[in-house]
Design an enzyme around this catalytic site. Structure first.
Site, PDB file in Angstrom:
ATOM      1  N   SER A 120       0.956  -1.117   0.009  1.00  0.00           N
ATOM      2  CA  SER A 120      -0.054   0.030  -0.160  1.00  0.00           C
ATOM      3  C   SER A 120       0.668   1.216   0.137  1.00  0.00           C
ATOM      4  CB  SER A 120      -0.935   0.092   1.206  1.00  0.00           C
ATOM      5  OG  SER A 120      -1.942   0.952   1.048  1.00  0.00           O
ATOM      6  N   HIS A 121       0.743   2.057   1.038  1.00  0.00           N
ATOM      7  CA  HIS A 121       1.412   3.486   1.046  1.00  0.00           C
ATOM      8  C   HIS A 121       2.745   3.325   1.557  1.00  0.00           C
ATOM      9  CE1 HIS A 121      -0.469   2.566   4.860  1.00  0.00           C
ATOM     10  NE2 HIS A 121       0.318   3.054   5.448  1.00  0.00           N
ATOM     11  N   ASP A 134      -2.851   6.488  -3.269  1.00  0.00           N
ATOM     12  CA  ASP A 134      -1.396   5.601  -2.783  1.00  0.00           C
ATOM     13  C   ASP A 134      -1.154   4.747  -3.623  1.00  0.00           C
ATOM     14  OD1 ASP A 134      -3.712   3.923  -2.334  1.00  0.00           O
ATOM     15  OD2 ASP A 134      -2.811   3.088  -0.487  1.00  0.00           O
ATOM     16  N   ASP A 149      -1.322   1.422  -3.858  1.00  0.00           N
ATOM     17  CA  ASP A 149      -2.209   0.399  -4.695  1.00  0.00           C
ATOM     18  C   ASP A 149      -3.283   0.872  -4.871  1.00  0.00           C
ATOM     19  OD1 ASP A 149      -2.888   0.704  -1.535  1.00  0.00           O
ATOM     20  OD2 ASP A 149      -3.771  -1.336  -1.704  1.00  0.00           O
ATOM     21  N   ASP A 155      -5.989   2.468  -3.344  1.00  0.00           N
ATOM     22  CA  ASP A 155      -7.454   2.423  -2.628  1.00  0.00           C
ATOM     23  C   ASP A 155      -7.412   3.599  -1.734  1.00  0.00           C
ATOM     24  OD1 ASP A 155      -5.171   1.755  -0.825  1.00  0.00           O
ATOM     25  OD2 ASP A 155      -6.174  -0.154  -0.259  1.00  0.00           O
ATOM     26  N   ARG A 156      -6.497   4.528  -1.624  1.00  0.00           N
ATOM     27  CA  ARG A 156      -6.889   5.630  -0.792  1.00  0.00           C
ATOM     28  C   ARG A 156      -6.827   6.878  -1.757  1.00  0.00           C
ATOM     29  NH1 ARG A 156      -2.957   5.335   4.573  1.00  0.00           N
ATOM     30  NH2 ARG A 156      -3.332   3.264   4.996  1.00  0.00           N
ATOM     31  N   LYS A 188     -11.593  -0.187  -0.361  1.00  0.00           N
ATOM     32  CA  LYS A 188     -11.672   1.213  -0.641  1.00  0.00           C
ATOM     33  C   LYS A 188     -11.114   1.531  -2.099  1.00  0.00           C
ATOM     34  CE  LYS A 188      -7.501   1.866   2.283  1.00  0.00           C
ATOM     35  NZ  LYS A 188      -7.542   0.465   2.768  1.00  0.00           N
TER      36      LYS A 188
HETATM   37  C1  VG1 Z   1      -3.895   1.459   8.344  1.00  0.00           C
HETATM   38  C2  VG1 Z   1      -4.997   2.354   8.344  1.00  0.00           C
HETATM   39  C3  VG1 Z   1      -6.316   1.774   8.150  1.00  0.00           C
HETATM   40  C4  VG1 Z   1      -6.113   1.084   6.723  1.00  0.00           C
HETATM   41  C5  VG1 Z   1      -4.835   0.116   6.588  1.00  0.00           C
HETATM   42  C6  VG1 Z   1      -4.671  -0.366   5.275  1.00  0.00           C
HETATM   43  O1  VG1 Z   1      -3.786   0.655   9.249  1.00  0.00           O
HETATM   44  O2  VG1 Z   1      -5.123   3.165   9.763  1.00  0.00           O
HETATM   45  O3  VG1 Z   1      -7.217   2.585   8.240  1.00  0.00           O
HETATM   46  O4  VG1 Z   1      -7.377   0.164   6.503  1.00  0.00           O
HETATM   47  O5  VG1 Z   1      -3.729   0.999   7.142  1.00  0.00           O
HETATM   48  O6  VG1 Z   1      -4.770   0.433   4.386  1.00  0.00           O
HETATM   49  P1  VG1 Z   1      -3.140   0.584  10.428  1.00  0.00           P
HETATM   50  O7  VG1 Z   1      -3.465  -0.764  11.357  1.00  0.00           O
HETATM   51  O8  VG1 Z   1      -1.721   0.899  10.103  1.00  0.00           O
HETATM   52  O9  VG1 Z   1      -3.575   1.889  11.549  1.00  0.00           O
HETATM   53  V1  VG1 Z   1      -3.925   0.369   2.777  1.00  0.00           V
HETATM   54  O10 VG1 Z   1      -4.186   1.679   1.839  1.00  0.00           O
HETATM   55  O11 VG1 Z   1      -2.473  -0.080   3.522  1.00  0.00           O
HETATM   56  O12 VG1 Z   1      -4.675  -1.170   2.191  1.00  0.00           O
HETATM   57 CO    CO Z   2      -3.606   1.373  -0.181  1.00  0.00          CO
END
Ligand code: VG1
Ligand code: CO
Length: 543
Positions: A113-114, A277, A279, A281-282, A376
């Site tokens: 992801s990010h 981001d 992937d 989704d954000r 998302k």
């Molecule tokens: C974080 C965010 C959460 C999100 C998750 C995956 O998790 O706070 O809201 O669903 O990342 O997002 P955490 O456990 O680090 O707070 V992504 O864009 O990585 O699929």
């Molecule tokens: Co993501």
């Protein structure tokens, strides 16, 4: 093609977190690490025989190599068909859509992801189930269990498959179909939004800057915003996915998308800025001189969704994760629909969407989405904003201000303390947890606690319970602090402190965010004894 069984030893339990398994890339490249997790997943879902899967990733370093490993292992596990995004590229929401569209049995999404990408950065694998959503907790528990008992994985000897052209190939009996990464997703977006109205908006001179952050949404943004909707060339910036995301954090918030923020706060600002981001989704939305917090964005999208064709007949309900602000609850109340509060992570929205209890969901971490997929969806949120702007013919900041005037403003900020020693972070949480029952009625930094508890979620659809989902403390005067440990970090612990203060209806909506939150913040520091427990109160990232 001969199936090989390769002996392996369990790698002390690979625990998928909030969003799949996420580790340093070098860890994933260790012998059998990726293989064990993939085999564990096949084992946990009752094998791969005769099944169809979707595979793709965000283009980060090791993406293509990992896909080749998965393709060989899929053939080894008797899978009948795998659909792969061209060049190995699929955004998370596009993968979710392909699973649903093709009635596949699930999908493997390669992404952290990010988190930054590269040999010395992060890699990740998520398994999404047949509804297109992240593996539910019961399944991640089974995958974990399988990683601890693993002693062999199945694969085949076969050359790499050429992922660069759309085509249909094979590994022995298994069909591999390479598909255009964007087109099915784009077709879905065209069914949801009024593309003609958005096209007319751009034709009228409306300007936009979409920062793809050298991550997966580059090709999607270019095809949809520029080619289909007529936004001028150059609207999409950093649009070529790079293996290291240009050495950036592909995290769409004011800190990591600073380049975009600077433009939006300057005289040269376009009408809207957006980013996504790693992937895809954000999303981040920013108007001219006005950043929209994700919690507000969710509420505003929900309040205006009926302006887009797909949501014209209204919403079934709205869901938000617990740390997300109450702004969307106020919209649900006004619309007379149910508001749901779930633990952090998209997997918890899946059941509510499948049962048609909600139409729109969101998280404070810049995730918003709807029933169109089970993830998302960054570009979806951007397109819904554009659709709303095209209909309302107001600026982003006018729409935001109007929303606050109607509902009151939920001031909101998240403090992240990264790479905290695991013991210290756990001790701080444990200590506060132990005192929750005694907090009510006590005062911290001049604020009296109204209630304090640890969030636990009872899924209204399948009856399952998820405990330990964050400590939440509400204060007199509609303030709230939430403490939670991140489940997506790859180094030490990340402590998240979520702060919220409601202005009240007709209250002051023009304060500076951090000023409005000062009392709640000080109370949170005091009650957790954060300075002593983790050695600091200066966060690494404030969003
Ligand atoms: C974080 C965010 C959460 C999100 C998750 C995956 O998790 O706070 O809201 O669903 O990342 O997002 P955490 O456990 O680090 O707070 V992504 O864009 O990585 O699929
Ligand atoms: Co993501």
């Amino acid at each position: 093609m001969k199936i090989k069984t390769v002996k392996t030893t369990a790698i002390e339990g690979q625990m998928p977190g909030t969003s799949g398994l996420r580790k340093k890339t070098r860890v994933f490249m260790e012998p059998n690490y990726l293989e064990n997790f993939i085999q564990a997943t096949f084992d946990a879902i009752g094998g791969g025989t005769g099944k169809t899967f979707i595979v793709g990733g965000d283009g980060r370093f090791f993406n293509k190599d990992a896909i080749q490993v998965i393709l060989r292992m899929a053939a080894g596990n008797g899978v009948s068909k795998v659909i792969v995004g061209q060049d190995g590229i699929l955004s998370t929401p596009a993968a979710s859509h392909l699973i649903r569209l093709n009635k596949a049995d699930g999908g493997f999404i390669l992404s952290a992801s990010h988190n930054p990408g590269g040999l010395d950065e992060d890699f990740g694998v998520k398994f999404n189930a047949e509804n297109g959503g992240p593996a539910p907790e019961g399944l991640t528990a089974k995958i974990f269990e399988a990683t601890t008992t693993m002693n062999a994985y199945k694969t085949v000897d076969a050359d790499d498959i050429d992922l660069s052209k759309t085509s249909t190939l094979s590994h022995g009996d298994m069909t591999v179909q390479i598909v255009n990464s964007v087109s099915d997703y784009q077709a879905l977006m065209e069914t949801l939004f009024d593309f003609d109205a958005i096209r007319a908006l751009f034709a009228s001179g409306f300007t936009m800057r979409f920062d793809a952050m050298h991550a997966v949404t580059g090709p999607y943004g270019t095809a949809i915003l520029e080619d289909a909707l007529g936004a001028p060339a150059g609207t999409v910036t950093n649009g070529v996915p790079l293996e290291d995301f240009g050495k950036g954090h592909p995290d769409p918030n004011p800190i990591w998308a600073k380049e975009l923020m600077d433009v939006m706060m300057s005289d040269a600002s376009p009408d809207i800025g957006a980013a996504s981001d790693g992937d895809g989704d954000r999303n981040m939305i920013v108007g001219r001189g006005a950043y929209v917090t994700p919690s507000d964005s969710l509420a505003i999208l929900a309040a205006n969704a009926h302006l887009a064709p797909a949501y014209a007949s209204g919403l079934a309900g709205i869901a938000r994760s617990m740390p997300t602000s109450a702004a969307s609850d106020r919209v649900a109340a006004k619309l007379g629909i149910q508001a749901y509060e779930t633990p952090t992570g998209w997997k918890f929205f899946g059941n509510l969407l499948d049962a048609n209890k909600v139409t729109i969901c969101g998280e404070e971490s810049a995730g918003t989405g709807s029933s169109h997929v089970r993830e998302k969806d960054g570009l979806w949120a951007v397109l819904l904003w554009l659709n709303i702007l095209a209909v309302r013919k107001q600026s982003v900041s006018e729409i935001v201000k109007d929303h606050w005037e109607t509902f009151g403003r939920d001031y909101y900020s998240r403090f992240d303390f990264e790479d905290v020693a695991l013991d210290a972070a756990n001790d701080m949480m444990e200590n506060l947890r132990g005192r929750l029952d005694d907090l009510t009625g006590k005062s911290f930094a001049g604020l009296t606690v109204v209630s304090a508890d640890e969030f636990s979620y009872l899924d209204p659809v399948d009856g399952s319970t998820s405990n330990n989902q964050g400590l939440r403390i509400t204060f007199e005067g509609d303030g709230r602090a939430v403490f939670r440990l991140s489940g997506t970090g790859t180094q030490g612990a990340t402590v998240r402190l979520y702060l919220e203060q409601y202005s009240g209806q007709g209250g002051d909506i023009n304060q500076d965010t951090q000023t409005a939150l000062q009392q709640v913040r000080d109370a949170a520091f005091e009650m957790s004894d954060m300075k002593a427990m983790i050695g600091r109160i200066e966060p690494d990232v404030i969003t």
